[in-house]
Design an enzyme around this catalytic site. Structure first.
Site, PDB file in Angstrom:
ATOM      1  N   HIS A  82      59.126  22.724  48.761  1.00 15.34           N
ATOM      2  CA  HIS A  82      60.108  21.775  48.268  1.00 15.34           C
ATOM      3  C   HIS A  82      60.384  22.021  46.792  1.00 15.34           C
ATOM      4  CE1 HIS A  82      59.554  18.593  51.692  1.00 15.34           C
ATOM      5  NE2 HIS A  82      59.843  19.794  52.126  1.00 15.34           N
TER       6      HIS A  82
ATOM      7  N   GLU B   3      60.143  20.208  44.127  1.00 10.63           N
ATOM      8  CA  GLU B   3      59.123  19.801  43.173  1.00 10.63           C
ATOM      9  C   GLU B   3      57.996  20.822  43.088  1.00 10.63           C
ATOM     10  OE1 GLU B   3      60.427  15.918  45.293  1.00 10.63           O
ATOM     11  OE2 GLU B   3      60.447  18.080  45.668  1.00 10.63           O
TER      12      GLU B   3
ATOM     13  N   CYS C  74      58.986  13.060  48.560  1.00  2.00           N
ATOM     14  CA  CYS C  74      58.491  12.600  49.858  1.00  2.00           C
ATOM     15  C   CYS C  74      57.031  12.171  49.764  1.00  2.00           C
ATOM     16  CB  CYS C  74      58.658  13.689  50.908  1.00  2.00           C
ATOM     17  SG  CYS C  74      57.745  15.211  50.563  1.00  2.00           S
TER      18      CYS C  74
ATOM     19  N   CYS D  41      55.284  15.688  48.333  1.00  2.00           N
ATOM     20  CA  CYS D  41      55.592  16.054  46.953  1.00  2.00           C
ATOM     21  C   CYS D  41      55.061  15.031  45.959  1.00  2.00           C
ATOM     22  CB  CYS D  41      57.092  16.219  46.788  1.00  2.00           C
ATOM     23  SG  CYS D  41      57.753  17.638  47.693  1.00  2.00           S
TER      24      CYS D  41
ATOM     25  N   ALA E 273     101.693  25.332  61.498  1.00  2.00           N
ATOM     26  CA  ALA E 273     102.196  26.429  62.333  1.00  2.00           C
ATOM     27  C   ALA E 273     103.715  26.386  62.323  1.00  2.00           C
ATOM     28  CB  ALA E 273     101.674  26.315  63.765  1.00  2.00           C
TER      29      ALA E 273
ATOM     30  N   SER F 140     100.784  30.946  63.418  1.00  2.00           N
ATOM     31  CA  SER F 140     100.117  30.334  62.276  1.00  2.00           C
ATOM     32  C   SER F 140      99.333  31.338  61.433  1.00  2.00           C
ATOM     33  CB  SER F 140      99.161  29.226  62.744  1.00  2.00           C
ATOM     34  OG  SER F 140      98.158  29.771  63.586  1.00  2.00           O
TER      35      SER F 140
ATOM     36  N   TRP G 186      99.418  34.533  59.003  1.00  2.00           N
ATOM     37  CA  TRP G 186      98.472  33.703  58.246  1.00  2.00           C
ATOM     38  C   TRP G 186      99.269  32.856  57.254  1.00  2.00           C
ATOM     39  CZ3 TRP G 186      93.769  33.534  60.127  1.00  2.00           C
ATOM     40  CH2 TRP G 186      93.282  34.623  60.825  1.00  2.00           C
TER      41      TRP G 186
ATOM     42  N   LEU H  24      85.440  31.788  66.119  1.00  2.00           N
ATOM     43  CA  LEU H  24      84.735  30.653  65.481  1.00  2.00           C
ATOM     44  C   LEU H  24      83.348  31.055  64.974  1.00  2.00           C
ATOM     45  CD1 LEU H  24      85.634  27.586  67.754  1.00  2.00           C
ATOM     46  CD2 LEU H  24      86.754  28.370  65.661  1.00  2.00           C
TER      47      LEU H  24
ATOM     48  N   ARG I 191      81.840  34.652  58.995  1.00  2.00           N
ATOM     49  CA  ARG I 191      81.822  36.034  58.546  1.00  2.00           C
ATOM     50  C   ARG I 191      82.034  36.069  57.035  1.00  2.00           C
ATOM     51  NH1 ARG I 191      84.964  35.532  62.989  1.00  2.00           N
ATOM     52  NH2 ARG I 191      86.941  35.860  61.920  1.00  2.00           N
TER      53      ARG I 191
END
Length: 384
Positions: free
Chosen positions: A71, A73, A96, A105, A182, A188, A190, A224, A227
């Site tokens: 973490h 900390e 935490c 922590c 579009a 659409s 680009w 989807l 990249r």
């Protein structure tokens, strides 16, 4: 003559303007550090920490880099070493008090001899909360609320997940200056610049799930996947891809759809009465009153799978349904300096029949990206 107020262990003492200024400066640094963990800590929060020694000099800093890793900390204390004793820790989220994949922590701060802890946001997670009380019980002065708004904004995904029991939803769209996503013939690609598209891939990579409607799948056959550019910061798990979720009420996803490729995991959400022979994982959900899928049930199921952040892409109809149900937490619009005059709007029916029903937003950021503008906004709610 009244005696001056005496402080007791663990009690915050009113600070001078200079001290408040230094607190804000150190916490601002901690907020920037926390942002370095975006996209790599889920289902944990992003957290940054700065340690100053007893004289107020910078001694160490760190951030939570990945789930299961040390973490913020602990990283900052390791860098500070013995200089942490008697010093101050600035942490964007309450330390935490429980043992998970790593130790508490709060105990690490006590062991290091930290005398004061400044926190931006109290931990709303009942499992991990209690660190501030633990520190106070052992004589450490604790202050909560420094740069809380900035820290909340940087940790919005995780805070939404914990407080509302569902993923944080960011709706992204690209449009011309007159609001068209579009052209009249449906094309659409680009609308926006290569730089804007690269930025979208960066945001995809930071998300746990990418959600699109069946209309987008049938019209564009998108992959989807995330990249990011080769220059993007390396991910601790370079093979990680966000979960792809197709909202497909009637189970119309073709078996040959690019979104079903082996590049990334995919979940197709269909109505519980729909018939399908898809070989990919299918999530059956109840229908909503209008016959579509129950989006609240969808997000609840994604939360059960530890999906903290959703990146909603593609489909004016689906975006309108999310907006109508009050399930969009952030809007990111890429606006191109172009005009179409006709064609598809970015948002479908969203339940605003009159001006009084308008979904109002608050701008958070406007940034040039290539030839375009990236506009980030959040819906106006009772909370803001």
């Amino acid at each position: 003559m009244d005696e001056p107020a005496q402080s007791r262990p663990g009690m915050a003492v009113p600070a001078s303007d200079d001290a408040l200024h230094m607190d804000a400066l150190h916490m601002a640094r901690a907020v920037r550090l926390a942002a370095l963990g975006r996209g790599t800590t889920s289902p944990n929060p992003v957290v940054g920490c700065v340690i100053v020694d007893a004289s107020g000099a910078h001694a160490g800093e760190g951030f939570h880099a990945y789930a299961g890793g040390p973490h913020a900390e602990v990283v900052a204390l390791s860098e500070a070493g013995e200089r942490a004793r008697g010093g101050t820790a600035y942490v964007t989220l309450e330390p935490c008090a429980h043992t998970g994949r790593t130790g508490p922590c709060a105990e690490a701060l006590l062991k290091a001899g930290i005398a004061r802890v400044v926190v931006a946001v109290a931990d709303p997670n009942p499992t991990a909360a209690g660190g501030a009380a633990r520190l106070r019980d052992h004589g450490v002065a604790v202050e909560i609320g420094v740069l809380a708004e900035e820290a909340e904004r940087g940790n919005a995904e995780w805070l939404t997940f914990v407080r509302r029991g569902r993923p944080h939803v960011t709706w992204k769209f690209a449009a011309t200056l007159d609001g068209r996503s579009a052209a009249e013939d449906g094309t659409s690609q680009w609308i926006t610049s290569p730089q804007a598209r690269a930025d979208v891939h960066r945001l995809r990579a930071e998300s746990d799930a990418i959600v699109a409607g069946i209309g987008t799948v049938l019209a564009d056959d998108p992959r989807l996947t995330a990249r990011p550019a080769p220059t993007a910061p390396p991910h601790p798990n370079p093979d990680r891809q966000p979960l792809r979720v197709v909202v497909d009420t009637e189970a119309r996803t073709p078996a040959t759809a690019a979104v079903l490729s082996a590049e990334a995991p995919t979940l197709v959400a269909v109505a519980d009465d729909a018939e399908t022979d898809l070989q990919t994982p299918v999530l059956r959900l109840p229908r909503s009153a209008d016959g579509g899928l129950d989006l609240h049930a969808l997000l609840a199921e994604l939360a059960r799978r530890e999906v903290v952040s959703v990146f909603l892409e593609g489909g004016a109809t689906l975006a309108g349904s999310f907006m109508r149900e009050g399930l969009i937490d952030r809007v990111i619009a890429y606006v191109a300096p172009a005009l179409l005059g006709s064609g598809s709007a970015a948002l479908g029916q969203a339940g605003a029949r009159t001006i009084a029903d308008t979904h109002r937003l608050v701008f958070e950021e406007v940034t040039p990206i290539g030839t375009d503008l990236r506009i980030t906004a959040r819906p106006v709610t009772e909370e803001n």
